[in-house]
Design a protein around this motif. Structure first.
Motif, PDB file in Angstrom:
ATOM      1  N   SER A   1       0.846  -1.206   0.000  1.00 37.34           N
ATOM      2  CA  SER A   1       0.000   0.000   0.000  1.00 37.34           C
ATOM      3  C   SER A   1       0.879   1.253   0.000  1.00 37.34           C
ATOM      4  CB  SER A   1      -0.910   0.016   1.233  1.00 37.34           C
ATOM      5  OG  SER A   1      -0.139   0.200   2.415  1.00 37.34           O
ATOM      6  N   GLU A   2       0.316   2.357  -0.421  1.00 38.91           N
ATOM      7  CA  GLU A   2       1.053   3.622  -0.413  1.00 38.91           C
ATOM      8  C   GLU A   2       1.520   3.959   1.003  1.00 38.91           C
ATOM      9  OE1 GLU A   2       0.440   8.356  -1.607  1.00 38.91           O
ATOM     10  OE2 GLU A   2      -1.110   6.877  -2.092  1.00 38.91           O
ATOM     11  N   ASN A   3       0.647   3.680   1.978  1.00 39.20           N
ATOM     12  CA  ASN A   3       0.987   3.952   3.371  1.00 39.20           C
ATOM     13  C   ASN A   3       2.226   3.163   3.793  1.00 39.20           C
ATOM     14  OD1 ASN A   3       0.813   3.113   6.346  1.00 39.20           O
ATOM     15  ND2 ASN A   3      -0.613   4.841   6.298  1.00 39.20           N
TER      16      ASN A   3
ATOM     17  N   LYS B   1       5.508   4.286   1.861  1.00 38.58           N
ATOM     18  CA  LYS B   1       6.009   5.599   2.271  1.00 38.58           C
ATOM     19  C   LYS B   1       6.493   5.613   3.716  1.00 38.58           C
ATOM     20  CE  LYS B   1       4.570  10.457   2.631  1.00 38.58           C
ATOM     21  NZ  LYS B   1       3.465  11.430   2.404  1.00 38.58           N
TER      22      LYS B   1
ATOM     23  N   GLU C   1       7.839   2.243  -5.705  1.00 39.20           N
ATOM     24  CA  GLU C   1       7.093   1.079  -6.180  1.00 39.20           C
ATOM     25  C   GLU C   1       8.032   0.041  -6.788  1.00 39.20           C
ATOM     26  OE1 GLU C   1       3.997   2.286  -8.818  1.00 39.20           O
ATOM     27  OE2 GLU C   1       2.680   3.003  -7.198  1.00 39.20           O
TER      28      GLU C   1
ATOM     29  N   SER D   1      -4.241  -1.268  -1.035  1.00 38.66           N
ATOM     30  CA  SER D   1      -3.288  -1.080  -2.132  1.00 38.66           C
ATOM     31  C   SER D   1      -3.996  -0.763  -3.430  1.00 38.66           C
ATOM     32  CB  SER D   1      -2.438  -2.348  -2.317  1.00 38.66           C
ATOM     33  OG  SER D   1      -1.651  -2.612  -1.180  1.00 38.66           O
ATOM     34  N   ASP D   2      -3.335  -0.012  -4.268  1.00 39.25           N
ATOM     35  CA  ASP D   2      -3.845   0.263  -5.609  1.00 39.25           C
ATOM     36  C   ASP D   2      -3.882  -1.033  -6.410  1.00 39.25           C
ATOM     37  OD1 ASP D   2      -4.329   2.196  -7.989  1.00 39.25           O
ATOM     38  OD2 ASP D   2      -2.604   0.981  -8.630  1.00 39.25           O
TER      39      ASP D   2
END
Length: 391
Positions: A104-106, A109, A116, A147-148
């Motif tokens: 996930s972006e969270n 980061k 990515e 997640s995207d």
């Protein structure tokens, strides 16, 4: 009609044991693992070998006693973790390494500070390294629920190329709605090249009370493994409950799924895990709670006495419970009282029941539950007064 098998991946000894205050010793883990093997689970996640010497020893010991199920060890996506798991699993008949990283972006980061591409590279490298040692490698995309989907699909493609046989799509925070989680699984089925070479797996948490619903949505959309625990224990609000998903599939044949779980062992397993971990099962817990087949409302009791299926969709014996319970309270009616009197050896007429019921309500208004001892007392007092009248 032929049904498709859903693999049951039990993580009671890994994710379940992460509950604060629920530490098991090696002997307790061996007993539970042995019973899980008898229960018919397909995979036993025995622990996280690198986390402690005790966990390593437990995974090693479990690997030596399990004869049917795959034995799985968890790792992070790094070499040391995987090497440790390889050593712990070397005596297993069917070993599996379960490795992964957040997608996930969270997580990218704040947890890993990675791009990515770096996440993709680390994931593929970990799977490829694990594949050197075992044929069965499961990859988990931590926090897949947030997640995207397009990025998640890229990660899945690369780990399949690296040799992953199972793709774990965890709703790590219990965030997804069933429709949303189901669409995520379906998206991966439709957009991941090589997906036919891997099994999609559901690992859902219960933070919003949706773990079971999300797991069922997952298999309805193409997943063929459910990761779960006995009694739904696990981090925070817990994991998907094994007994719930297994019985949902059994009670809804139109889903066209089956498992190899011996459901008549479910209540026994629930009690074993509860007693070993010191985690009380809430009375209203589905399938295995003490009230799951108990009835105290007069209307419900009358219906169940006449025909069990009036208020029960599961035969208690299917999950290892001898019979339904008719619990006498101030809400109980005459039919329940007559039923319980008959169970302790007293056949009563309608006229006798009317008078006994008045006496029963007097006791029931003073107690939460009227037990057999109370019933004997009511009957003795009634019979004594009847004899006195006759004299």
């Amino acid at each position: 009609m032929a049904t498709e098998k859903i693999q049951i991946f039990d993580t009671t000894l890994r994710d379940g044991e992460q509950v604060p205050g629920c530490k098991l010793n090696k002997e307790q883990k061996l007993i539970i693992a042995s019973r899980l093997d008898e229960l018919g689970v397909d995979v036993i996640e025995a622990g996280f070998p690198i986390s402690s010497p005790g966990d390593f020893e437990a995974v090693d010991a479990i690997s030596q006693i399990v004869t049917h199920a795959t034995v799985c060890g968890l790792t992070r996506a790094n070499i040391k973790d995987i090497e440790c798991a390889v050593r712990a699993l070397e005596k297993a008949i069917k070993p599996r390494i379960h490795t992964g990283i957040g997608t996930s972006e969270n997580h990218m980061k704040h947890k890993f500070n990675c791009s990515e591409q770096q996440i993709i590279d680390r994931a593929a490298e970990a799977v490829a390294f694990a594949k050197r040692y075992v044929d069965d490698v499961e990859f988990y995309a931590e926090d897949a629920g947030r997640s995207d989907n397009a990025f998640l699909a890229k990660v899945c493609e690369e780990v399949i190329k690296a040799g992953a046989t199972v793709l774990n799509i965890p709703d790590t925070t219990g965030y997804c709605l069933p429709e949303e989680y189901g669409k995520k699984i379906n998206y991966l089925k439709e957009h991941v090249s090589g997906i036919e070479n891997a099994i999609l797996s559901c690992h859902c948490h219960n933070d919003l009370g949706l773990a079971t619903a999300n797991s069922i949505a997952g298999i309805q959309n193409g997943a063929r493994q459910i990761e779960c625990t006995i009694n739904g224990i696990g981090e925070r609000a817990g994991n998907t409950s094994m007994e719930e998903v297994v019985m949902i599939m059994k009670q809804h044949p139109y889903l066209n799924f089956h498992t190899d779980i011996n459901t008549r062992m479910l209540t026994e397993m629930s009690r074993l895990v509860s007693d070993s971990m010191g985690m009380i099962v809430q009375p209203n817990k589905a399938i295995v709670g003490s009230n799951a087949f108990a009835h105290s409302s007069g209307i419900h009791q009358d219906g169940v006495i006449k025909n069990r299926e009036t208020y029960e969709i599961i035969d208690p014996q299917e999950v290892g419970v001898n019979e339904s319970s008719i619990v006498l309270t101030a809400r109980s009616g005459r039919s329940a009282l007559a039923y319980r009197f008959k169970n302790i050896g007293f056949e009563v007429t309608k006229l006798e029941l009317d008078e006994l019921y008045i006496r029963f309500l007097d006791v029931a208004d003073r107690k939460k539950e009227v037990n057999n001892e109370d019933l004997h007392g009511i009957m003795q007092q009634f019979q004594y007064q009847q004899q006195s009248k006759a004299i």
